[in-house]
Each structure stands twice: as C-alpha cells, then as structure tokens.
Motif scaffolding. Structure first.
Motif, mmCIF file in Angstrom:
data_model
loop_
_atom_site.group_PDB
_atom_site.id
_atom_site.type_symbol
_atom_site.label_atom_id
_atom_site.label_comp_id
_atom_site.label_asym_id
_atom_site.label_seq_id
_atom_site.Cartn_x
_atom_site.Cartn_y
_atom_site.Cartn_z
ATOM 1 N N ALA A 1 31.881 -24.345 -0.092
ATOM 2 C CA ALA A 1 32.172 -23.461 -1.265
ATOM 3 C C ALA A 1 33.494 -23.707 -1.640
ATOM 4 O O ALA A 1 33.824 -24.009 -2.997
ATOM 5 N N GLU A 2 34.611 -24.077 -0.557
ATOM 6 C CA GLU A 2 36.061 -24.267 -1.269
ATOM 7 C C GLU A 2 36.200 -25.520 -2.042
ATOM 8 O O GLU A 2 37.112 -25.859 -2.540
ATOM 9 N N ASN A 3 35.053 -26.661 -1.754
ATOM 10 C CA ASN A 3 35.362 -27.860 -2.442
ATOM 11 C C ASN A 3 34.720 -27.803 -3.684
ATOM 12 O O ASN A 3 35.531 -28.407 -4.754
ATOM 13 N N THR A 4 33.526 -27.042 -3.962
ATOM 14 C CA THR A 4 33.232 -26.996 -5.361
ATOM 15 C C THR A 4 32.727 -25.599 -5.784
ATOM 16 O O THR A 4 31.506 -25.318 -5.723
ATOM 17 N N PRO A 5 33.752 -24.768 -5.921
ATOM 18 C CA PRO A 5 33.395 -23.597 -6.204
ATOM 19 C C PRO A 5 32.846 -23.086 -7.375
ATOM 20 O O PRO A 5 31.640 -22.062 -7.273
ATOM 21 N N ALA A 6 32.587 -23.899 -8.407
ATOM 22 C CA ALA A 6 31.785 -23.663 -9.709
ATOM 23 C C ALA A 6 30.184 -23.769 -9.483
ATOM 24 O O ALA A 6 29.531 -23.362 -10.222
ATOM 25 N N LEU A 7 30.078 -24.569 -8.399
ATOM 26 C CA LEU A 7 28.420 -24.941 -8.284
ATOM 27 C C LEU A 7 27.616 -23.698 -7.937
ATOM 28 O O LEU A 7 26.610 -23.586 -8.311
ATOM 29 N N ARG A 8 28.161 -22.818 -7.443
ATOM 30 C CA ARG A 8 27.465 -21.371 -7.124
ATOM 31 C C ARG A 8 26.757 -20.800 -8.247
ATOM 32 O O ARG A 8 25.541 -20.468 -8.147
ATOM 33 N N ASP A 9 27.887 -20.549 -9.171
ATOM 34 C CA ASP A 9 27.327 -19.843 -10.445
ATOM 35 C C ASP A 9 26.248 -20.768 -11.180
ATOM 36 O O ASP A 9 25.125 -20.304 -11.783
ATOM 37 N N ALA A 10 26.459 -22.058 -11.034
ATOM 38 C CA ALA A 10 25.265 -23.153 -11.798
ATOM 39 C C ALA A 10 23.894 -22.812 -11.098
ATOM 40 O O ALA A 10 23.035 -22.890 -11.658
ATOM 41 N N VAL A 11 23.984 -23.023 -9.540
ATOM 42 C CA VAL A 11 22.578 -22.904 -9.081
ATOM 43 C C VAL A 11 22.276 -21.667 -9.025
ATOM 44 O O VAL A 11 20.886 -21.507 -9.329
ATOM 45 N N GLU A 12 22.636 -20.328 -9.311
ATOM 46 C CA GLU A 12 22.168 -19.139 -9.334
ATOM 47 C C GLU A 12 21.540 -18.967 -10.659
ATOM 48 O O GLU A 12 20.687 -18.273 -11.000
ATOM 49 N N ARG A 13 22.377 -19.585 -11.839
ATOM 50 C CA ARG A 13 21.967 -19.255 -13.111
ATOM 51 C C ARG A 13 20.707 -20.266 -13.459
ATOM 52 O O ARG A 13 19.926 -19.966 -14.117
ATOM 53 N N ALA A 14 20.393 -21.016 -12.614
ATOM 54 C CA ALA A 14 19.109 -22.098 -12.525
ATOM 55 C C ALA A 14 18.081 -21.684 -11.831
ATOM 56 O O ALA A 14 16.884 -22.104 -11.508
ATOM 57 N N GLY A 15 18.188 -20.289 -11.114
ATOM 58 C CA GLY A 15 17.394 -19.562 -10.260
ATOM 59 C C GLY A 15 17.267 -19.769 -8.842
ATOM 60 O O GLY A 15 16.189 -19.312 -8.413
ATOM 61 N N LEU A 16 18.110 -20.336 -8.319
ATOM 62 C CA LEU A 16 18.075 -20.435 -6.839
ATOM 63 C C LEU A 16 18.848 -19.435 -6.001
ATOM 64 O O LEU A 16 19.785 -18.930 -6.807
ATOM 65 N N VAL A 17 18.495 -19.144 -4.892
ATOM 66 C CA VAL A 17 19.313 -18.124 -4.033
ATOM 67 C C VAL A 17 20.293 -19.104 -3.151
ATOM 68 O O VAL A 17 19.896 -19.947 -2.440
ATOM 69 N N VAL A 18 21.415 -18.524 -3.123
ATOM 70 C CA VAL A 18 22.532 -19.064 -2.151
ATOM 71 C C VAL A 18 22.731 -18.402 -0.742
ATOM 72 O O VAL A 18 22.747 -17.199 -0.611
ATOM 73 N N HIS A 19 22.540 -18.998 0.278
ATOM 74 C CA HIS A 19 23.080 -18.586 1.455
ATOM 75 C C HIS A 19 24.311 -19.034 2.061
ATOM 76 O O HIS A 19 24.620 -20.339 1.998
#
Length: 293
Positions: free
Chosen positions: A88-106
């Motif tokens: 998370a600390e290395n690529t913080p923006a990726l979470r928003d992208a994967v959630e908008r693409a329909g994936l669930v983040v753990h």
C-alpha cells in the motif's frame, strides 16, 4: 521532524524500495512477465502456486481502472486467478483503481524482523497428535531437502491449513493430509518444488511427527532479502506452537544464507500478534485484490 524521525523515515523508504525490488524479482525465476504499462502480470511456467499482477517496477505514473481491466481480461484468457498484489505504501493509488475495476481489496500486516533482533527459544510439544503413527516422542523441526520423504506432506499441509483459515483447532487431520499427499502424486508439484530447492530459489522447513509434516512453510531468498511464505499448520494440530517453531527455523536458515531483511505478510491481526512473539514488527500493509466471492 527530529533527526531520529528523519532516520526512521529514511530507513522505511529504504526498506520499501528493497521489498519492491524483491517482489518484482522473485516471480521471474518461475514465471514469464507480461507488460501492461503501469502493471506487470506474472504467469507461472509449470507447476506451483499461480502468480499475480503487481505494479511495474520503476513506474511512477497513474494506474487507471482500465489498466486493471486489461490485465483482468488477460488473466481470464489464460485461466489464471484475477489477483493483484502490492504494498500500500509503495503504490497508494492502485487501491482506488482496482476497486473501481470491481475487485475487493484485503489488507494484511506486512511484518519485518530487524537483523539485530535475536530469535527466542521456541519450545516444541511432546504429546503426539491423536491418531499419529510412528514415533510418539515429540516433534522435530528441520529444513526439508529436495529428496526428503517429508517433502510431499510439507507441501500439502499448508493447502489444508489455508482451506480452513484462522488459528482455531480444526477438523482436518492425518487422514485428510494423507489423502492430500496421495492426490499430489504424479501432478509434478513435488518435483517442481524439489528443483527450486536444488536451485537455491526456495527453502522448506517442517515440524515433523511420525514421518509426516504437521506444519510447514518456505522462504525465498533473493539478493539478501527473503520472504517467509506459506506457513500453515494442519488444522487438527493447531495451538501447539508449531507455526512459531517453523517460522523460527526459516528465519535462522535465511539469516545463515545472508538475508539481512526477513519479512512476511500475516493473514490478519491475530496472526500478526503470534509473529510479534518472534520479534517481527509491522512495517507496512500488503494488499491483495481479487473478485468478490
């Protein structure tokens, strides 16, 4: 910011950079890398756990939901899990992208054992698991070589553990483990693991009772860094301290092979507290994204 805080910040950035390079390097020994701009998809060659997509090393630009969707389409085409892993600390923006693409983040605690932290002595239980055969005078923890007859059960037991996640004692015992080992015969997974051990790409440790691994895990050394992965205990054998003992053996082996950075991702906060007993501290957050069940 005080000098101490500045030093801590610098140390953390250095650690995160080492982890990023490690995460990119490890899959390359057993997978091909497919370029998707800001993302890299690793596709395993041969038997073993499937790999995942993650941020491309050195890419500092934005990642969009469309980028994620293109990778997911390729994963479906290949018939591999639609999985993404990153820090998370290395690529913080990726979470928003994967959630908008329909994936669930753990979220998973990413824990590091500092090189100057000594490992405590970890006592082993003496009472055998009910139904065990062979010697019943306790458990031995050892590194498992490529030709060790324990290797098949050492590879099978984490699969049973992860199928019944958590730390509570479960139902799966020796009968289920024996069946899992029989099912693995002939699928190439044991020989693939043996080849990785021979090549120095992975090391396996197991807690062995009656000639069978009741708990096992691995570490994967690359350039002075090693991640402890796949530590799992047979559900019926939980609450005996086996996971701690196996982890301690893996740390000792990694350090003996020159690993100055030893880290792992805990399943959850309860598991993280167990690893903290060995001296691991939380340094970051590992994220895994996958489709909703």
């Amino acid at each position: 910011m005080t000098p101490t805080q500045h030093g801590d910040s610098h140390d953390l950035l250095d650690l995160l950079d080492r982890l990023e390079r490690y995460y990119d390097a490890v899959p390359r020994s057993g997978a091909r890398a497919e370029d998707f701009g800001p993302l890299t998809l690793f596709v395993r060659e041969g038997e073993g756990w499937p790999y995942y997509a993650r941020p491309a090393l050195g890419h500092s630009g934005a990642v969009s939901a469309d980028d994620v969707a293109r990778v997911r389409a390729r994963q479906r085409e290949l018939g591999v899990p639609e999985s993404f892993e990153w820090v998370a600390e290395n690529t913080p923006a990726l979470r928003d992208a994967v959630e908008r693409a329909g994936l669930v983040v753990h979220e998973h605690p990413l824990m590091v054992l500092d090189p100057d932290v000594p490992l405590p002595d970890v006592p082993l239980p003496g009472a055998p698991l009910p139904g065990a055969t062979g010697r019943a005078d306790g458990v031995a923890v050892r590194i498992v070589g490529p030709d060790d007859p324990v290797l098949p059960s050492a590879l099978a037991v984490p699969r049973l553990a992860f199928a019944d996640a958590g730390t509570r004692v479960g139902a799966a015992g020796r009968a289920e483990l024996d069946e899992a080992v029989r099912n693995s015969v002939g699928d190439g997974s044991v020989e693939a693991a043996a080849q990785r051990i021979r090549a120095g790409l992975g090391r396996v440790a197991a807690a062995v009772e009656g000639g069978v691994a009741l708990c096992a895990g691995q570490h994967q050394p690359v350039d002075g860094v090693s991640e402890i992965v796949g530590v799992g205990t047979l559900p019926a054998a939980r609450r005996r301290g086996l996971g701690l003992a196996v982890t301690a053996a893996l740390v000792a082996d990694a350090r003996s092979r020159g690993a100055g950075t030893v880290f792992l991702s805990a399943g959850d906060d309860d598991v993280a507290r167990i690893y903290a007993r060995l001296g691991f501290r939380r340094a970051a957050t590992a994220l895994i994204a996958e489709p909703a069940e």
